[in-house]
Scaffold this active site. Structure first.
Site, PDB file in Angstrom:
ATOM      1  NE  ARG A 176      42.238  42.689  39.169  1.00  0.00           N
ATOM      2  CZ  ARG A 176      42.684  42.540  40.419  1.00  0.00           C
ATOM      3  NH1 ARG A 176      43.745  41.792  40.661  1.00  0.00           N
ATOM      4  NH2 ARG A 176      42.094  43.133  41.427  1.00  0.00           N
ATOM      5  CB  CYS A 177      44.298  37.347  33.952  1.00  0.00           C
ATOM      6  SG  CYS A 177      44.584  36.012  32.799  1.00  0.00           S
ATOM      7  N   PRO A 178      46.930  38.620  32.189  1.00  0.00           N
ATOM      8  CG  PRO A 178      48.317  38.340  30.290  1.00  0.00           C
ATOM      9  CD  PRO A 178      47.206  39.219  30.874  1.00  0.00           C
TER      10      PRO A 178
END
Length: 81
Positions: free
Chosen positions: A18-20
């Site tokens: 998941r981001c980042p």
């Protein structure tokens, strides 16, 4: 368009990240690649639909192709410099 994804120089599996994290991994991988080589990114984080094209614009790399209609998302980028 799928043929474009069949022969990348490098592949990065970012599934489940998941981001980042996906963009950080892309940046790290691209740094080690020679200019002109391609990287196939496979991801399932919806944020990559914004982040990967944004990374390419900001870092001036070419976004050769993207498939984001269904999971997993696929992006093909070419290192420009």
């Amino acid at each position: 368009m799928s043929e474009l994804f069949s022969t990348p120089d490098h592949t990065l599996d970012a599934l489940g990240l998941r981001c980042p994290e996906p963009v950080m991994m892309v940046r790290k991988t691209v740094r080690t690649m020679p200019v002109g080589e391609t990287l196939l990114i496979i991801a399932d984080d919806p944020a990559t639909t914004r982040d990967i094209p944004g990374f390419c614009r900001f870092m001036e790399h070419e976004l050769v192709a993207q498939e984001t209609e269904a999971l997993p998302y696929r992006y093909l980028i070419r290192k420009s410099h």
